[in-house]
Write a protein that holds these residues in place. Structure first.
Motif, short mmCIF file in Angstrom:
data_model
loop_
_atom_site.label_atom_id
_atom_site.label_comp_id
_atom_site.label_asym_id
_atom_site.label_seq_id
_atom_site.Cartn_x
_atom_site.Cartn_y
_atom_site.Cartn_z
N ALA A 79 42.96 45.92 -16.76
CA ALA A 79 44.00 46.15 -17.58
C ALA A 79 44.18 44.99 -18.79
CB ALA A 79 45.25 46.88 -17.14
N ALA A 80 44.32 43.90 -17.93
CA ALA A 80 44.74 42.54 -18.67
C ALA A 80 43.60 42.06 -19.68
CB ALA A 80 45.20 41.35 -17.94
N ALA A 81 42.59 42.32 -19.50
CA ALA A 81 41.50 41.87 -20.21
C ALA A 81 41.42 43.02 -21.42
CB ALA A 81 40.00 41.87 -19.63
N ILE A 82 41.57 44.40 -21.05
CA ILE A 82 41.54 45.41 -22.20
C ILE A 82 42.75 44.93 -23.21
CG2 ILE A 82 41.86 47.82 -22.62
CD1 ILE A 82 39.19 47.26 -21.28
N ALA A 83 43.82 44.61 -22.60
CA ALA A 83 45.00 44.40 -23.49
C ALA A 83 44.72 43.36 -24.43
CB ALA A 83 46.25 44.12 -22.46
N ALA B 89 49.50 57.86 -26.43
CA ALA B 89 48.11 58.46 -26.07
C ALA B 89 47.82 57.88 -24.57
CB ALA B 89 47.05 58.36 -27.02
N ALA B 90 47.85 56.70 -24.73
CA ALA B 90 47.68 55.58 -23.42
C ALA B 90 48.20 56.18 -22.24
CB ALA B 90 47.57 54.14 -23.74
N ARG B 91 49.81 56.49 -22.54
CA ARG B 91 50.47 56.75 -21.29
C ARG B 91 49.95 57.90 -20.88
NH1 ARG B 91 55.18 55.05 -25.18
NH2 ARG B 91 55.34 52.78 -24.64
N SER C 191 43.35 52.67 -19.67
CA SER C 191 44.22 53.31 -20.38
C SER C 191 45.84 52.26 -20.48
CB SER C 191 44.69 54.91 -20.09
OG SER C 191 44.80 54.98 -18.83
N GLU C 192 45.85 51.58 -19.06
CA GLU C 192 47.05 50.73 -19.28
C GLU C 192 46.84 49.66 -19.98
OE1 GLU C 192 48.59 47.47 -16.12
OE2 GLU C 192 48.28 49.43 -15.14
N GLY C 193 45.33 49.03 -20.24
CA GLY C 193 45.04 48.03 -21.07
C GLY C 193 45.27 48.67 -22.62
N LEU C 194 44.84 49.82 -22.85
CA LEU C 194 45.14 50.69 -24.15
C LEU C 194 46.39 50.40 -24.53
CD1 LEU C 194 44.07 51.80 -26.85
CD2 LEU C 194 43.97 54.15 -25.38
N GLU C 195 47.33 50.79 -23.83
CA GLU C 195 48.61 50.85 -23.96
C GLU C 195 49.17 49.33 -24.59
OE1 GLU C 195 53.24 51.94 -22.03
OE2 GLU C 195 51.18 52.04 -20.75
N ALA D 82 39.98 48.54 -27.37
CA ALA D 82 40.50 49.01 -26.26
C ALA D 82 40.32 50.79 -25.98
CB ALA D 82 41.97 48.97 -25.91
N PHE D 83 40.59 51.43 -27.20
CA PHE D 83 40.30 52.71 -27.22
C PHE D 83 38.64 53.32 -26.92
CE2 PHE D 83 39.54 56.63 -29.75
CZ PHE D 83 40.24 57.63 -29.18
#
Length: 197
Positions: A166-170, A64-66, A113-117, A177-178
């Protein structure tokens, strides 16, 4: 009702309406409506996992993130050339009169969404139970998920200069993240998508 549930419900309901509204759309307008429909279906597939209603599957979250990434950023903004408003488009004129804000949200969706992935392997952190992470309540008043002013298009988080990367979301649990990612979608829809009558 929890904020993550409300956001996902809005996005899912919008998917059903969008599918009906696609009749008569052609060219770029149809292409962008199809992209939004695909993203809405991805939200619909992931939301029950985030609520603990179905088993969590990190690969489904990554997929989904991709998908969000493929349709965000420049991929999204190129689908909104000037002159493509009006029926059957659901885009408000504000897309073009507030282009910088719209483009910032498209970029933010790509980043989040990169962070979510990357966060998919973190599993659930209990967002549906209003859990906290690192001492900061994720869904509370003056915290990371913050108030409507800070999260929904204000200058501090959504589309603003202080956007998380993205790093913080990751580093977040996948449900957090979602929630952050779908809040970007909601902020954009709230500001730039015409309401159905």
């Amino acid at each position: 009702m929890k904020k993550i549930t409300v956001t996902a419900t809005i996005l899912i309901a919008g998917t059903a309406v969008a599918a009906f509204a696609h009749g008569g759309a052609t060219g770029t307008v149809k292409e962008r409506m199809d992209a939004m429909l695909v993203m809405g279906k991805a939200v619909k597939a992931v939301a029950p996992m985030m609520q603990g209603e179905t088993p969590y599957d990190a690969e489904t979250v990554r997929d989904a993130a991709r998908l969000f990434q493929r349709h965000a950023g420049e991929s999204m903004t190129k689908l909104f050339p000037e002159g493509t408003g009006g029926m059957p488009s659901e885009a408000k004129d504000e897309v073009w009169t507030e282009w910088d804000r719209f483009a910032a949200l498209a970029t933010q969706l790509e980043e989040y969404s990169e962070g979510l992935e990357r966060a998919a392997d973190n599993g659930l952190g209990g967002m549906n139970g209003n859990a906290s992470m690192g001492g900061a309540t994720m869904m509370g008043g003056g915290s990371m998920m913050g108030s409507a002013n800070s999260m929904m298009g204000g200058s501090t988080m959504m589309g603003g200069n202080n956007m998380m990367d993205a790093a913080a979301i990751a580093e977040m649990p996948a449900d957090a993240a979602f929630a952050m990612t779908t809040q970007v979608c909601s902020a954009c829809h709230e500001r730039f998508r015409a309401e159905e009558d």
